[in-house]
Scaffold this motif. Structure first.
Motif, short mmCIF file in Angstrom:
data_model
loop_
_atom_site.label_atom_id
_atom_site.label_comp_id
_atom_site.label_asym_id
_atom_site.label_seq_id
_atom_site.Cartn_x
_atom_site.Cartn_y
_atom_site.Cartn_z
N VAL A 99 104.67 11.30 34.24
CA VAL A 99 104.94 11.88 35.55
C VAL A 99 105.91 11.00 36.33
O VAL A 99 106.86 11.50 36.96
N LEU A 100 105.72 9.69 36.31
CA LEU A 100 106.62 8.80 37.05
C LEU A 100 108.03 8.82 36.48
O LEU A 100 109.02 8.85 37.23
N LEU A 101 108.15 8.82 35.15
CA LEU A 101 109.47 8.85 34.55
C LEU A 101 110.18 10.17 34.85
O LEU A 101 111.37 10.18 35.21
N ARG A 102 109.46 11.29 34.73
CA ARG A 102 110.08 12.59 35.02
C ARG A 102 110.47 12.70 36.50
O ARG A 102 111.50 13.29 36.84
N ALA A 103 109.64 12.14 37.37
CA ALA A 103 109.98 12.18 38.79
C ALA A 103 111.25 11.39 39.07
O ALA A 103 112.12 11.82 39.85
N MET A 119 107.91 19.09 39.74
CA MET A 119 107.52 17.70 39.96
C MET A 119 106.18 17.65 40.72
O MET A 119 105.29 16.86 40.36
N ARG A 120 106.04 18.48 41.74
CA ARG A 120 104.81 18.48 42.52
C ARG A 120 103.62 18.91 41.65
O ARG A 120 102.52 18.35 41.76
N GLU A 121 103.82 19.89 40.77
CA GLU A 121 102.75 20.33 39.88
C GLU A 121 102.36 19.22 38.91
O GLU A 121 101.17 19.01 38.64
N ARG A 122 103.34 18.52 38.38
CA ARG A 122 103.05 17.40 37.47
C ARG A 122 102.20 16.34 38.17
O ARG A 122 101.21 15.85 37.62
N VAL A 123 102.61 15.99 39.37
CA VAL A 123 101.89 14.94 40.10
C VAL A 123 100.47 15.38 40.41
O VAL A 123 99.51 14.60 40.28
N THR A 124 100.30 16.63 40.80
CA THR A 124 98.96 17.13 41.12
C THR A 124 98.06 17.11 39.89
O THR A 124 96.86 16.83 39.99
N GLN A 125 98.60 17.41 38.72
CA GLN A 125 97.79 17.45 37.51
C GLN A 125 97.18 16.11 37.16
O GLN A 125 96.12 16.05 36.53
N ARG A 176 99.97 12.12 44.35
CA ARG A 176 100.57 12.81 45.51
C ARG A 176 102.07 12.54 45.53
O ARG A 176 102.54 11.52 45.01
N LEU A 177 102.80 13.47 46.13
CA LEU A 177 104.26 13.38 46.22
C LEU A 177 104.68 13.60 47.66
O LEU A 177 104.18 14.51 48.33
N GLU A 178 105.58 12.76 48.13
CA GLU A 178 106.12 12.90 49.48
C GLU A 178 107.64 12.84 49.41
O GLU A 178 108.21 12.05 48.65
N VAL A 179 108.26 13.69 50.20
CA VAL A 179 109.73 13.70 50.30
C VAL A 179 110.08 13.50 51.76
O VAL A 179 109.74 14.34 52.61
#
Length: 381
Positions: A292-296, A352-358, A362-365
């Motif tokens: 998830v971190l690499l893809r983000a 990206m948000r779906e990946r992080v949630t799985q 959490r994701l913030e922009v």
């Protein structure tokens, strides 16, 4: 059915033995035994299907009519043959409704009753026969009602089992479709985050090299080298997708190394300074969290390439006690996150948000026009 047929066979065999051992005329007893024995193939031919049907059928009526004729003829030849009624009368309740079954029981008992009444004249014999008939019919009614209730319960249970199997089949099909849809979405996200971005990078490098061929051949060769390296990485990512392996960047190196190479290559492609730094003691994360971190980071740099026009980018990875935090910051054009809705949000940010949630993160922009953009992803450590 197996228990019922065992009971029917026991009563039939016992009646035949009782008739043959009765001490009467061998001719009459033999004829009665043959007629009683004929009930067995008659049952196998029609009776079994009649008893097993959910509703009366012409074959059911034919079977009962044949049973009445055979048992009645046997009782005319030998009165002891009426013992078989303990097995035949309950069948009427297994095949017909209550009223039709009672009429059939009366028909089964009619011939033995007439024969006995015509042959007997004493009051005691008549009373004995009446009692015997009452016992037979009472037993038949009770046993038939009990069997009918069991049959109804069994059929209801069978219907419920059939409904359950149908529901299970529907659920299995729904799960299969949901699994296929989830897999398609996963592959779409993987392709977007890897191959699509790689091809975009290759295309931009090739266009830049083409524009520099005449003016600066050395710069053009450098950009072609970068394009070739990106193509090799794309090929490795494609092979990893096909083999369902971890991302090529994480297969033989740590997350910090993969992010460092990403930042270095992005800086070379864009020709801008890209800073990469880590803080906190590094430690292995769950494979899903690292992906998830690499893809983000890949998605963030791809968005900077396409939209930001940044002059400086920083990528930071911080290890905390309970979480790992990735921050990608640029000083580009920025945007208003609240104003970007619907299709304009694109597949990347949503994926990206779906990946992080799985993975429970959490994701913030954070961004505003003219102030650059900060993307922060936090995943459990």
């Amino acid at each position: 059915m197996g228990r019922w047929e065992a009971y029917f066979a026991l009563v039939l065999v016992s009646t035949i033995i009782y008739v043959l051992a009765g001490g009467g005329s061998w001719r009459n007893d033999g004829m009665a035994a043959v007629l009683l024995a004929a009930l067995a193939p008659w049952y196998l031919l029609l009776g079994r299907r009649a008893v097993d049907r959910a509703a009366p059928h012409p074959a059911s009526l034919a079977y009962l009519a044949g049973a009445v004729v055979l048992s009645g003829a046997a009782s005319v030849a030998a009165p002891e043959s009426s013992l078989v009624l303990f097995a035949l009368c309950p069948q009427a309740f297994m095949v017909l409704n209550w009223r039709g079954a009672m009429l059939t029981v009366l028909a089964l008992n009619a011939t033995p009753a007439l024969r006995f009444l015509l042959a007997s004249t004493t009051v005691g014999a008549v009373v004995s026969f009446v009692l015997w008939t009452a016992v037979t019919m009472g037993f038949s009614a009770f046993f038939g009602f009990w069997v009918d209730r069991i049959i109804r319960q069994s059929r209801e249970r069978g219907d419920l089992i059939a409904e359950l199997r149908a529901t299970q089949a529907e659920l299995a099909e729904a799960n299969r479709r949901a699994g296929a849809m989830a897999e398609r979405e996963r592959l779409a996200a993987e392709i977007h985050d890897t191959l699509a971005q790689g091809f975009t990078s290759i295309l931009m490098l090739l266009q830049a090299a083409d524009s520099q061929l005449d003016r600066d051949p050395a710069q053009a060769r450098r950009q072609l080298t970068l394009a070739a390296g990106t193509a090799r990485e794309n090929l490795a990512e494609a092979r990893a997708l096909v083999a369902a392996l971890p991302p090529a960047g994480l297969e033989s190196s740590s997350l910090e190394e993969a992010l460092g190479r990403l930042a270095e290559r992005f800086g070379e492609e864009m020709g801008i300074p890209v800073e990469f730094a880590t803080s906190g003691p590094p430690r292995p994360l769950a494979a899903g969290a690292e992906v998830v971190l690499l893809r983000a980071a890949q998605e963030a740099t791809a968005n900077i390439r396409k939209h930001a026009g940044a002059a400086h980018v920083s990528v930071r990875l911080a290890y905390g006690c309970d979480a790992a935090v990735l921050e990608v910051r640029d000083d580009g054009a920025g945007f208003d996150p609240d104003a970007v809705t619907g299709a304009a949000r694109g597949f990347g940010l949503r994926g990206m948000r779906e990946r992080v949630t799985q993975v429970g993160g959490r994701l913030e922009v954070g961004s505003a026009p003219g102030t650059g953009t900060v993307l922060t992803v936090e995943v459990p450590a």
